[in-house]
Design a protein around this motif. Structure first.
Motif, mmCIF file in Angstrom:
data_model
loop_
_atom_site.group_PDB
_atom_site.id
_atom_site.type_symbol
_atom_site.label_atom_id
_atom_site.label_comp_id
_atom_site.label_asym_id
_atom_site.label_seq_id
_atom_site.Cartn_x
_atom_site.Cartn_y
_atom_site.Cartn_z
ATOM 1 N N MET A 1 0.803 -1.353 -0.500
ATOM 2 C CA MET A 1 0.131 -0.093 -0.169
ATOM 3 C C MET A 1 0.799 1.659 -0.012
ATOM 4 O O MET A 1 2.363 0.459 0.699
ATOM 5 C CB MET A 1 -1.020 0.088 0.953
ATOM 6 N N ILE A 2 0.330 2.231 -0.384
ATOM 7 C CA ILE A 2 1.160 3.547 -0.780
ATOM 8 C C ILE A 2 1.657 3.781 0.624
ATOM 9 O O ILE A 2 2.747 4.903 0.866
ATOM 10 C CB ILE A 2 0.609 4.534 -1.788
ATOM 11 N N GLN A 3 1.011 4.058 2.173
ATOM 12 C CA GLN A 3 1.811 4.309 3.401
ATOM 13 C C GLN A 3 2.293 3.326 3.136
ATOM 14 O O GLN A 3 3.569 3.939 4.591
ATOM 15 C CB GLN A 3 0.278 4.659 4.296
ATOM 16 N N GLU A 4 3.220 2.552 2.816
ATOM 17 C CA GLU A 4 3.994 1.089 3.545
ATOM 18 C C GLU A 4 5.337 1.558 2.410
ATOM 19 O O GLU A 4 5.790 0.543 3.132
ATOM 20 C CB GLU A 4 3.461 -0.162 3.434
ATOM 21 N N ILE A 5 5.683 2.365 1.926
ATOM 22 C CA ILE A 5 6.473 2.461 0.869
ATOM 23 C C ILE A 5 7.668 3.722 1.826
ATOM 24 O O ILE A 5 6.887 4.325 1.951
ATOM 25 C CB ILE A 5 6.256 2.894 -0.539
ATOM 26 N N ASP A 6 9.047 3.327 1.017
ATOM 27 C CA ASP A 6 9.894 4.286 1.145
ATOM 28 C C ASP A 6 9.862 6.012 0.644
ATOM 29 O O ASP A 6 9.533 5.730 -0.541
ATOM 30 C CB ASP A 6 11.313 4.298 1.521
ATOM 31 N N GLY A 7 8.605 6.640 1.108
ATOM 32 C CA GLY A 7 8.287 7.800 0.055
ATOM 33 C C GLY A 7 9.771 8.672 -0.606
ATOM 34 O O GLY A 7 10.368 9.348 -1.057
ATOM 35 N N ASP A 53 5.760 -13.571 -10.109
ATOM 36 C CA ASP A 53 5.298 -13.729 -8.908
ATOM 37 C C ASP A 53 3.898 -12.284 -9.224
ATOM 38 O O ASP A 53 3.830 -12.293 -7.541
ATOM 39 C CB ASP A 53 5.924 -13.479 -8.278
ATOM 40 N N LEU A 54 4.377 -11.884 -10.137
ATOM 41 C CA LEU A 54 3.765 -9.807 -10.020
ATOM 42 C C LEU A 54 2.310 -9.982 -9.686
ATOM 43 O O LEU A 54 1.376 -9.951 -9.189
ATOM 44 C CB LEU A 54 4.381 -9.235 -11.275
ATOM 45 N N LEU A 55 2.088 -11.371 -10.856
ATOM 46 C CA LEU A 55 0.555 -11.539 -10.663
ATOM 47 C C LEU A 55 -0.154 -11.385 -10.114
ATOM 48 O O LEU A 55 -1.082 -10.935 -9.081
ATOM 49 C CB LEU A 55 -0.229 -12.102 -11.884
ATOM 50 N N ALA A 56 0.047 -12.733 -8.793
ATOM 51 C CA ALA A 56 -0.421 -12.941 -7.267
ATOM 52 C C ALA A 56 -0.193 -11.603 -6.852
ATOM 53 O O ALA A 56 -1.064 -11.829 -5.746
ATOM 54 C CB ALA A 56 0.830 -13.867 -6.498
ATOM 55 N N GLN A 57 0.588 -11.263 -5.897
ATOM 56 C CA GLN A 57 1.111 -9.466 -5.243
ATOM 57 C C GLN A 57 0.488 -8.975 -5.794
ATOM 58 O O GLN A 57 -0.227 -7.725 -4.924
ATOM 59 C CB GLN A 57 2.821 -9.111 -6.200
ATOM 60 N N VAL A 58 -0.174 -8.746 -7.235
ATOM 61 C CA VAL A 58 -1.226 -7.259 -7.762
ATOM 62 C C VAL A 58 -2.456 -8.188 -6.649
ATOM 63 O O VAL A 58 -3.658 -7.037 -6.287
ATOM 64 C CB VAL A 58 -0.967 -7.592 -9.004
ATOM 65 N N ASP A 59 -3.111 -9.214 -7.112
ATOM 66 C CA ASP A 59 -4.266 -9.691 -6.902
ATOM 67 C C ASP A 59 -4.888 -9.053 -5.052
ATOM 68 O O ASP A 59 -4.849 -9.790 -4.888
ATOM 69 C CB ASP A 59 -4.361 -10.957 -7.199
#
Length: 70
Positions: A1-7, A53-59
């Motif tokens: 989620m956006i709040q969890e990344i290094d800004g 693994d991208l599609l599983a992460q997006v899901d």
């Protein structure tokens, strides 16, 4: 989620995502979102395929967004 990344990590997340993350950290309202990092793009650019693994992460990220936004 956006709040969890290094800004501050624009190399990993890109300018738009890190800008949104900094806004969220400052308490400004930002729409719920998730980020696909620049590493995934680099893999796609080099191989022509999405990372395995991208599609599983997006899901998973979509399910989290759906639960947070009803």
């Amino acid at each position: 989620m956006i709040q969890e990344i290094d800004g501050m990590d624009t190399a990993k997340f890109g300018g738009k995502a890190t800008g949104l993350a900094r806004m969220a950290a400052a308490g400004l309202p930002v729409p719920p979102a998730f980020v696909i990092g620049t590493d995934a793009y680099r893999v796609f650019r080099e191989t022509g395929d999405l990372p395995p693994d991208l599609l599983a992460q997006v899901d998973r990220a979509m399910r989290v967004l759906e639960s947070r936004t009803s």
